[in-house]
Write a protein that holds these residues in place. Sequence first.
Motif, PDB file in Angstrom:
ATOM      1  N   GLN A 132       0.711  -1.171   0.016  1.00 26.67           N
ATOM      2  CA  GLN A 132       0.061  -0.011   0.046  1.00 26.67           C
ATOM      3  C   GLN A 132       0.900   1.011   0.198  1.00 26.67           C
ATOM      4  OE1 GLN A 132      -3.147  -0.207  -0.449  1.00 26.67           O
ATOM      5  NE2 GLN A 132      -3.032  -2.369  -0.364  1.00 26.67           N
ATOM      6  N   SER A 133       2.115   1.223   0.502  1.00 22.53           N
ATOM      7  CA  SER A 133       3.068   2.248   0.366  1.00 22.53           C
ATOM      8  C   SER A 133       3.437   2.571  -1.204  1.00 22.53           C
ATOM      9  CB  SER A 133       4.004   2.064   1.049  1.00 22.53           C
ATOM     10  OG  SER A 133       4.021   1.724   2.315  1.00 22.53           O
ATOM     11  N   PRO A 134       3.288   3.809  -1.511  1.00 22.68           N
ATOM     12  CA  PRO A 134       3.524   4.462  -2.578  1.00 22.68           C
ATOM     13  C   PRO A 134       5.098   4.363  -3.087  1.00 22.68           C
ATOM     14  CG  PRO A 134       3.224   6.407  -1.599  1.00 22.68           C
ATOM     15  CD  PRO A 134       3.000   5.241  -0.555  1.00 22.68           C
ATOM     16  N   GLY A 135       5.530   4.034  -4.447  1.00 17.43           N
ATOM     17  CA  GLY A 135       6.753   3.929  -4.695  1.00 17.43           C
ATOM     18  C   GLY A 135       7.366   2.642  -4.925  1.00 17.43           C
ATOM     19  N   ILE A 136       6.494   1.577  -4.298  1.00 18.93           N
ATOM     20  CA  ILE A 136       7.057   0.254  -4.131  1.00 18.93           C
ATOM     21  C   ILE A 136       6.825  -0.615  -5.431  1.00 18.93           C
ATOM     22  CG2 ILE A 136       7.149  -1.845  -2.760  1.00 18.93           C
ATOM     23  CD1 ILE A 136       6.859  -0.371  -0.407  1.00 18.93           C
ATOM     24  N   VAL A 137       7.311  -1.321  -6.206  1.00 13.44           N
ATOM     25  CA  VAL A 137       7.254  -1.870  -7.347  1.00 13.44           C
ATOM     26  C   VAL A 137       6.365  -3.216  -6.857  1.00 13.44           C
ATOM     27  CG1 VAL A 137       7.965  -2.907  -9.339  1.00 13.44           C
ATOM     28  CG2 VAL A 137       9.463  -1.006  -8.490  1.00 13.44           C
ATOM     29  N   PRO A 138       5.172  -3.222  -7.447  1.00 12.54           N
ATOM     30  CA  PRO A 138       4.614  -4.667  -7.347  1.00 12.54           C
ATOM     31  C   PRO A 138       5.181  -5.849  -7.767  1.00 12.54           C
ATOM     32  CG  PRO A 138       3.355  -3.332  -9.036  1.00 12.54           C
ATOM     33  CD  PRO A 138       4.531  -2.479  -8.663  1.00 12.54           C
ATOM     34  N   PRO A 139       4.820  -7.010  -7.246  1.00 15.90           N
ATOM     35  CA  PRO A 139       5.468  -8.215  -7.759  1.00 15.90           C
ATOM     36  C   PRO A 139       4.813  -8.628  -9.143  1.00 15.90           C
ATOM     37  CG  PRO A 139       3.868  -8.830  -6.377  1.00 15.90           C
ATOM     38  CD  PRO A 139       3.992  -7.328  -6.180  1.00 15.90           C
ATOM     39  N   GLU A 140       5.652  -9.305  -9.666  1.00 20.57           N
ATOM     40  CA  GLU A 140       5.198  -9.752 -11.303  1.00 20.57           C
ATOM     41  C   GLU A 140       4.080 -10.680 -11.307  1.00 20.57           C
ATOM     42  OE1 GLU A 140       9.148  -8.084 -11.667  1.00 20.57           O
ATOM     43  OE2 GLU A 140       8.223  -9.614 -10.042  1.00 20.57           O
ATOM     44  N   ILE A 141       3.730 -11.578 -10.217  1.00 13.79           N
ATOM     45  CA  ILE A 141       2.782 -12.182  -9.945  1.00 13.79           C
ATOM     46  C   ILE A 141       1.848 -11.590  -8.850  1.00 13.79           C
ATOM     47  CG2 ILE A 141       1.730 -14.492  -9.700  1.00 13.79           C
ATOM     48  CD1 ILE A 141       3.811 -15.737 -11.278  1.00 13.79           C
ATOM     49  N   ASP A 142       0.964 -10.770  -9.009  1.00 13.92           N
ATOM     50  CA  ASP A 142       0.458 -10.106  -7.927  1.00 13.92           C
ATOM     51  C   ASP A 142      -0.860 -10.724  -7.354  1.00 13.92           C
ATOM     52  OD1 ASP A 142      -0.409  -8.188  -6.146  1.00 13.92           O
ATOM     53  OD2 ASP A 142      -0.974  -6.393  -7.376  1.00 13.92           O
ATOM     54  N   LEU A 143      -0.907 -11.276  -6.199  1.00  7.35           N
ATOM     55  CA  LEU A 143      -2.025 -12.018  -5.872  1.00  7.35           C
ATOM     56  C   LEU A 143      -3.012 -11.286  -5.073  1.00  7.35           C
ATOM     57  CD1 LEU A 143      -0.306 -15.238  -4.588  1.00  7.35           C
ATOM     58  CD2 LEU A 143      -1.152 -14.872  -6.872  1.00  7.35           C
ATOM     59  N   THR A 144      -3.025 -10.038  -4.990  1.00  6.27           N
ATOM     60  CA  THR A 144      -3.786  -8.919  -4.413  1.00  6.27           C
ATOM     61  C   THR A 144      -5.348  -9.335  -4.935  1.00  6.27           C
ATOM     62  OG1 THR A 144      -2.228  -7.577  -4.247  1.00  6.27           O
ATOM     63  CG2 THR A 144      -4.495  -6.619  -3.701  1.00  6.27           C
ATOM     64  N   GLY A 145      -6.108  -9.567  -3.733  1.00 12.11           N
ATOM     65  CA  GLY A 145      -7.536  -9.584  -4.184  1.00 12.11           C
ATOM     66  C   GLY A 145      -8.163 -11.184  -4.034  1.00 12.11           C
ATOM     67  N   ILE A 146      -7.057 -12.059  -3.895  1.00 17.07           N
ATOM     68  CA  ILE A 146      -7.746 -13.386  -3.795  1.00 17.07           C
ATOM     69  C   ILE A 146      -8.294 -13.541  -2.617  1.00 17.07           C
ATOM     70  CG2 ILE A 146      -6.174 -14.235  -5.581  1.00 17.07           C
ATOM     71  CD1 ILE A 146      -4.477 -15.460  -3.241  1.00 17.07           C
ATOM     72  N   PRO A 147      -9.032 -14.515  -2.020  1.00 18.45           N
ATOM     73  CA  PRO A 147      -9.648 -14.840  -0.754  1.00 18.45           C
ATOM     74  C   PRO A 147      -8.449 -15.341   0.028  1.00 18.45           C
ATOM     75  CG  PRO A 147     -10.982 -16.046  -2.376  1.00 18.45           C
ATOM     76  CD  PRO A 147      -9.907 -15.513  -3.132  1.00 18.45           C
TER      77      PRO A 147
END
Length: 214
Positions: A132-147
């Motif tokens: 959630q912190s700005p400026g941090i690169v997200p991972p190549e496989i982003d699992l955000t939003g899964i149960p």
Amino acid sequence: MPANRCPNPNCEYFNRALPNNAKVCPWCSTPLGNVVSNTPQPPSQAQPIQQQPSQPPPIQYQRPPTDQPNYQVPQQAPVDYSTVYQPRVSYPPTPPVYTPPPQRAPVLKLIHSTGREFNLIGEGGYIGRRSQSPGIVPPEIDLTGIPSEGIVSRRHARVDWDWSQNAYMIVDMSTNGIYLNNNSLTPGMQYRLLNGDSLRFGQDNLVNFTVYVV
């Protein structure tokens, strides 16, 4: 009455008509008679001849001799043209070199138990959740939003294609652990991912994936 004439052949007035009353030649002072004598007087009896002042002969330009040059041509060594000209040698055309297309790793897919599909872009990257912190690169496989996404760490695992193994390799970097075909992975060690493998994050059996390598 015939005219007086100068009998002196060396005189300018020789055999020219002079005045009848002239006694001597006005030029050379030779005595004149009534008859023109063609026989010249001997030098002893002849009066001295007064010569007109002579002018110096004109200066004639003489061209310098040209049969011999006034300079010397430098001597040059003969040129060996056999070393200057090289005949062109024709070579057979070089066949084009075949360049194979660059190798490309297969696509890694993780299919979640809910049917959601996650693909790896490139030959390597991280599996995790975006910060959630700005400026941090997200991972190549982003699992955000899964149960039960809270089980997944920000950098849960690292996957890379290994050309020597001809397979994707996974390394556990998480806090809650990774299970491959129900076998717990040792953190920091590489494990092969094969087509159809079962991959679980955490020990509560809440985040499950099926591996596909296509």
